[in-house]
Design a protein around this motif. Sequence first.
Motif, short mmCIF file in Angstrom:
data_model
loop_
_atom_site.label_atom_id
_atom_site.label_comp_id
_atom_site.label_asym_id
_atom_site.label_seq_id
_atom_site.Cartn_x
_atom_site.Cartn_y
_atom_site.Cartn_z
N LEU A 31 31.40 6.47 33.43
CA LEU A 31 30.87 7.83 33.38
C LEU A 31 31.35 8.69 34.54
CD1 LEU A 31 27.20 7.19 32.19
CD2 LEU A 31 29.13 8.05 30.85
N LYS A 32 31.36 8.12 35.75
CA LYS A 32 31.78 8.93 36.88
C LYS A 32 33.28 9.22 36.81
CE LYS A 32 32.54 5.32 40.41
NZ LYS A 32 32.36 4.13 39.55
N LEU A 33 34.07 8.24 36.32
CA LEU A 33 35.50 8.47 36.17
C LEU A 33 35.76 9.52 35.09
CD1 LEU A 33 38.38 7.77 36.93
CD2 LEU A 33 38.29 5.87 35.32
N PHE A 34 34.99 9.48 34.01
CA PHE A 34 35.12 10.50 32.97
C PHE A 34 34.83 11.89 33.53
CE2 PHE A 34 33.08 13.22 29.82
CZ PHE A 34 34.07 13.29 28.85
N ALA A 35 33.77 11.98 34.34
CA ALA A 35 33.44 13.27 34.94
C ALA A 35 34.55 13.75 35.87
CB ALA A 35 32.12 13.16 35.69
N LEU A 36 35.12 12.84 36.64
CA LEU A 36 36.22 13.20 37.53
C LEU A 36 37.44 13.66 36.74
CD1 LEU A 36 35.96 10.29 40.13
CD2 LEU A 36 35.47 12.69 40.56
N GLN A 37 37.78 12.95 35.67
CA GLN A 37 38.92 13.33 34.84
C GLN A 37 38.69 14.68 34.17
OE1 GLN A 37 39.78 10.18 32.08
NE2 GLN A 37 40.50 8.77 33.65
N ALA A 38 37.47 14.88 33.67
CA ALA A 38 37.17 16.16 33.01
C ALA A 38 37.29 17.32 33.99
CB ALA A 38 35.76 16.11 32.41
N GLY A 39 36.83 17.13 35.21
CA GLY A 39 36.92 18.19 36.19
C GLY A 39 38.33 18.44 36.68
N THR A 40 39.18 17.42 36.64
CA THR A 40 40.54 17.55 37.15
C THR A 40 41.54 17.94 36.08
OG1 THR A 40 40.04 15.86 38.82
CG2 THR A 40 42.37 16.38 38.44
N PHE A 41 41.45 17.29 34.91
CA PHE A 41 42.46 17.48 33.86
C PHE A 41 41.93 18.20 32.62
CE2 PHE A 41 43.59 13.37 35.97
CZ PHE A 41 44.68 13.85 36.68
N GLY A 42 40.63 18.45 32.56
CA GLY A 42 40.07 19.13 31.40
C GLY A 42 39.24 18.20 30.53
N THR A 51 38.79 18.18 27.22
CA THR A 51 39.45 17.71 26.00
C THR A 51 40.30 16.49 26.29
OG1 THR A 51 39.48 19.94 25.07
CG2 THR A 51 41.00 18.34 24.13
N PHE A 52 41.06 16.55 27.37
CA PHE A 52 41.89 15.41 27.74
C PHE A 52 41.02 14.20 28.05
CE2 PHE A 52 43.29 12.84 31.32
CZ PHE A 52 44.46 12.29 30.82
N ALA A 53 39.96 14.39 28.83
CA ALA A 53 39.13 13.27 29.25
C ALA A 53 38.51 12.56 28.06
CB ALA A 53 38.03 13.76 30.20
N ILE A 54 38.06 13.30 27.06
CA ILE A 54 37.43 12.69 25.88
C ILE A 54 38.45 11.83 25.13
CG2 ILE A 54 36.40 13.17 23.63
CD1 ILE A 54 35.10 15.63 24.88
N ARG A 55 39.60 12.38 24.85
CA ARG A 55 40.62 11.65 24.08
C ARG A 55 41.19 10.48 24.87
NH1 ARG A 55 42.61 14.55 19.61
NH2 ARG A 55 41.71 16.63 19.39
N PHE A 56 41.52 10.73 26.12
CA PHE A 56 42.17 9.69 26.92
C PHE A 56 41.21 8.54 27.22
CE2 PHE A 56 43.75 7.93 30.98
CZ PHE A 56 45.04 7.62 30.60
N SER A 57 39.97 8.85 27.55
CA SER A 57 39.00 7.80 27.85
C SER A 57 38.69 6.96 26.62
CB SER A 57 37.71 8.41 28.41
OG SER A 57 37.95 9.06 29.64
N SER A 58 38.56 7.61 25.47
CA SER A 58 38.28 6.87 24.24
C SER A 58 39.42 5.90 23.90
CB SER A 58 38.06 7.84 23.08
OG SER A 58 36.99 8.73 23.35
N ALA A 59 40.66 6.40 23.96
CA ALA A 59 41.80 5.53 23.67
C ALA A 59 41.92 4.42 24.69
CB ALA A 59 43.08 6.37 23.64
N THR A 60 41.67 4.72 25.97
CA THR A 60 41.76 3.70 27.01
C THR A 60 40.73 2.61 26.78
OG1 THR A 60 42.54 5.35 28.60
CG2 THR A 60 41.68 3.31 29.49
N TRP A 61 39.52 2.98 26.37
CA TRP A 61 38.48 1.98 26.12
C TRP A 61 38.92 1.01 25.03
CZ3 TRP A 61 35.27 0.30 22.20
CH2 TRP A 61 34.15 -0.46 22.56
N VAL A 62 39.48 1.53 23.94
CA VAL A 62 39.91 0.67 22.84
C VAL A 62 41.04 -0.25 23.28
CG1 VAL A 62 40.97 0.66 20.55
CG2 VAL A 62 39.20 2.34 21.09
#
Length: 341
Positions: A303-314, A316-327
């Motif tokens: 969760l904290k990494l997702f928040a950091l990614q969302a604040g840095t890269f946006g 939309t990117f954080a949602i797609r990238f984190s979901s694919a990375t988890w899989v």
Amino acid sequence: MSDQKYAERRGGLTDVVRLVVRAVVYISLGGFALVTITTVAGTLGPMLALDLCTPPVAAWWTVFTAVVVQGVPFLLLGALVSAAISVFVPERVFTRLLPRSPALAVPVAGAAGVVLPGCECASVPVAGSLMRRGVVPAAALAFLLSAPAINPVVLVATSLAFPGQPLMVVARLVASLVTAVAMGWLWARFGRKERLRLPEAPTAGTGTSRAGSFVAGLQHDFLHAGGFLVVGSAAAATFDIAVPRSLLDVFTASAWVSVLLLALLAVVLCVCSEADAFVAASLSGFGPIAQLTFMVVGPMVDLKLFALQAGTFGRTFAIRFSSATWVVAVASSVLVGWWVL
């Protein structure tokens, strides 16, 4: 030596001295503030919560403080590295070190993650700085995922948490590196530039020296990412208190369910990568593959990494990238765990 060259060298030396002094001052102040916050929040926070509210609130405050305190030192480390890269490392250095082809640059950048002894909080600002310096996003993202998962500190901690089980260390290294490289290649092949918001370089004003630019970059990255660290930590503490442990024990009967459960727990618990091996080892009711999954997913998706990614890269990117990375992380953990363990 001419007077002009002497003056230039003297001015350059003065800038370096000022930079070192300012860095020492900021690190000292940061360390003092961290110790003060830790003492006050860790000691008085739960006592005040018990007096004003209930024991669950005190427990929430304790978990929240622990997650924040774990992440702040490494976030500061990441901000220092990020500022140093932005100011002192010429762009030609990256073009020489990394292959021109993104397909080859991704595994090189993924393997380079071993040089940064930090957690996921540090990797986000460093990856953003690499992108600003001309590194292709696919390679920077591979570094972002691998750095907190395969550095020597994490591997040594894993060996201590699982004594007499060297294959667990090997499995974590291989599965994490495979995930990072695979995600880098996937982004190089399917990623769209419009979905990735490149971080803007912090401005220090016209005519500012390198020392001033370094301090401005340090302040920007640390304060910007620190806010999202707090948000992610609060979410992790809420889950930790809201979900009873007895409910988690129900899912240990099935190997596949236990793998998915620990993969989800890694996301919400937000344990620092230097400490997650000890948490995984404490989950003795789960099998080794499930424990491996917890250690591979955590440093890459929480969760904290997702928040950091969302604040840095946006977002939309954080949602797609984190979901694919988890899989990909879960699949890599299962395959490598089945093969090695």
